[in-house]
Design an enzyme around this catalytic site. Structure first.
Site, PDB file in Angstrom:
ATOM      1  N   HIS A 109      -7.631   2.804  -3.076  1.00 15.78           N
ATOM      2  CA  HIS A 109      -8.701   2.022  -2.454  1.00 15.78           C
ATOM      3  C   HIS A 109      -9.721   3.001  -1.877  1.00 15.78           C
ATOM      4  CE1 HIS A 109      -6.615   3.222   1.167  1.00 15.78           C
ATOM      5  NE2 HIS A 109      -5.528   2.584   0.796  1.00 15.78           N
ATOM      6  N   LEU A 128      -7.749   0.297   5.657  1.00 17.12           N
ATOM      7  CA  LEU A 128      -7.391   0.035   4.263  1.00 17.12           C
ATOM      8  C   LEU A 128      -6.018   0.622   3.984  1.00 17.12           C
ATOM      9  CD1 LEU A 128     -10.732   0.703   2.332  1.00 17.12           C
ATOM     10  CD2 LEU A 128      -9.915  -1.391   3.417  1.00 17.12           C
ATOM     11  N   SER A 129      -5.221  -0.111   3.210  1.00 15.67           N
ATOM     12  CA  SER A 129      -3.876   0.342   2.854  1.00 15.67           C
ATOM     13  C   SER A 129      -3.470  -0.340   1.556  1.00 15.67           C
ATOM     14  CB  SER A 129      -2.892  -0.050   3.967  1.00 15.67           C
ATOM     15  OG  SER A 129      -1.569   0.041   3.483  1.00 15.67           O
ATOM     16  N   SER A 130      -2.738   0.384   0.729  1.00 14.23           N
ATOM     17  CA  SER A 130      -2.236  -0.228  -0.515  1.00 14.23           C
ATOM     18  C   SER A 130      -1.351  -1.422  -0.199  1.00 14.23           C
ATOM     19  CB  SER A 130      -1.443   0.798  -1.321  1.00 14.23           C
ATOM     20  OG  SER A 130      -2.203   1.966  -1.502  1.00 14.23           O
ATOM     21  N   GLY A 155     -10.162   4.152   0.954  1.00 12.34           N
ATOM     22  CA  GLY A 155      -9.583   5.165   1.837  1.00 12.34           C
ATOM     23  C   GLY A 155      -9.176   6.394   1.035  1.00 12.34           C
ATOM     24  N   HIS A 156      -8.439   6.160  -0.042  1.00 18.01           N
ATOM     25  CA  HIS A 156      -8.042   7.277  -0.918  1.00 18.01           C
ATOM     26  C   HIS A 156      -9.290   7.966  -1.494  1.00 18.01           C
ATOM     27  CE1 HIS A 156      -4.419   4.528  -1.548  1.00 18.01           C
ATOM     28  NE2 HIS A 156      -3.852   5.642  -1.120  1.00 18.01           N
ATOM     29  N   MET A 181       0.046   7.811  -3.450  1.00 18.47           N
ATOM     30  CA  MET A 181       1.033   7.008  -4.180  1.00 18.47           C
ATOM     31  C   MET A 181       0.314   5.983  -5.059  1.00 18.47           C
ATOM     32  SD  MET A 181       4.332   6.679  -1.753  1.00 18.47           S
ATOM     33  CE  MET A 181       3.770   5.321  -0.749  1.00 18.47           C
ATOM     34  N   LYS A 234      -5.134   8.004   8.791  1.00 16.88           N
ATOM     35  CA  LYS A 234      -4.444   6.704   8.775  1.00 16.88           C
ATOM     36  C   LYS A 234      -2.948   6.928   9.023  1.00 16.88           C
ATOM     37  CE  LYS A 234      -3.032   2.602   7.380  1.00 16.88           C
ATOM     38  NZ  LYS A 234      -2.140   2.691   6.250  1.00 16.88           N
TER      39      LYS A 234
END
Ligand code: AMP
Length: 285
Positions: free
Chosen positions: A39, A189-191, A41-42, A35, A154
């Site tokens: 970061h 990590l998360s948006s 993670g992506h 989405m 995640k």
């Protein structure tokens, strides 16, 4: 000489033509659905994709059907220029950025719904969420028809839901799960972490620390599981979290676990709000 080029596509037909060209060249393709607000993670998923396939497609689409009314659909960050720069840095081949009209044309009335796996954990407090996820991921898989699609652990329940409908619907793709990338302090990590105030950001890593400590304690099978979970729940509440769930479940079926047996793949799952920000995390036990 750097002749790499990131192709940006918003139109489904153009995407199909680009993919068909790759197929004609006998290239394998990996899809990384996101989405956006990318970061590390992506970006680790992009690295993972590149290890498995010749060409990588990253989709960036904030899917409205996986948000409930009152959730953060409008506030969700959409830093597209930064995202594209980050994908260029990773030598991604295609970014697919469809519009809502393209994905949900007038009269759209179909959904993919997975039962069982979606009734617990996040599915309880977000009852339509996984239908939205399953529907959009199915659409993306049909559009790209990748050899591999990569998803992060995640969102562990999401990964299992996707594996399940891919199997049930005989979609010819290999779903790969990638490990959780964390900050140095352990916060996954998360948006959504950017919603946290400075003060909340200081507290947030305790979510993972509490999970880790709990996981260690659970290894001592003489201890009562429900007591350990209850005291970790209390500890999170004391720290300022509003716990949605803190549970231990079978890592494959998500069935509840009352007692740990040796050789059992179990996993701890947590969702908790810090202020208005909903955080999720999980660890293997
Ligand atoms: P999202 O943009 O939040 O929908 O996430 C897109 C993909 O990135 C999903 O497969 C997520 O599980 C994965 N992802 C998000 N955060 C992380 C993380 N910290 N580590 C690994 N994968 C992640």
């Amino acid at each position: 000489m750097d002749d790499h080029r990131l192709t940006i596509v918003s139109n489904i037909q153009v995407l199909r033509e680009e993919i068909a060209e790759l197929r004609a060249q006998k290239k394998t393709v990996a899809l990384v659905p996101t989405m956006g607000a990318l970061h590390e993670g992506h970006l680790s998923l992009i690295d993972f994709a590149k290890e498995h396939a010749d060409k990588t497609v990253c989709s960036i689409y904030v899917n409205p059907t996986q948000f409930a009314p009152g959730e953060d659909l409008d506030a969700y960050p959409r830093p597209l220029v930064d995202d594209i720069r980050a994908l260029e840095g990773k030598l991604t081949d295609f970014v697919f950025t469809p519009t809502d009209d393209e994905m949900y044309p007038d009269g759209f009335s179909t959904k993919i719904s997975v039962s069982g796996l979606t009734s617990a954990l996040c599915g309880k407090s977000r009852p339509d969420h996984f239908d939205g996820v399953a529907t959009i991921v199915t659409k993306l898989l049909l559009m790209v028809q990748p050899d591999f699609a990569i998803f992060g652990e995640k969102d562990y329940q999401q990964l299992l839901v996707i594996r399940r409908f891919v199997r049930d619907l005989n979609i010819p793709v290999e779903i790969l799960g990638a490990p959780i990338i964390r900050g140095e302090d352990g916060l996954a990590l998360s948006s959504r972490n950017q919603y946290l105030s400075a003060k909340e950001r200081e507290v947030a890593p305790q979510l993972h620390q509490t999970l880790n400590q709990l996981s260690e304690k659970i290894k001592d099978i003489s201890k009562d599981l429900s007591e350990l979970l209850a005291s970790a729940n209390d500890e999170l509440t004391r720290l300022g979290f509003k716990v949605d769930y803190l549970e231990i479940r079978d890592a494959k079926s998500l069935a509840p676990i009352a007692e740990i047996f040796e050789d059992q793949a179990a996993r701890l799952f947590v969702a908790a709000k810090l202020g208005n920000t909903r955080l999720i995390d999980n660890v293997a036990v």
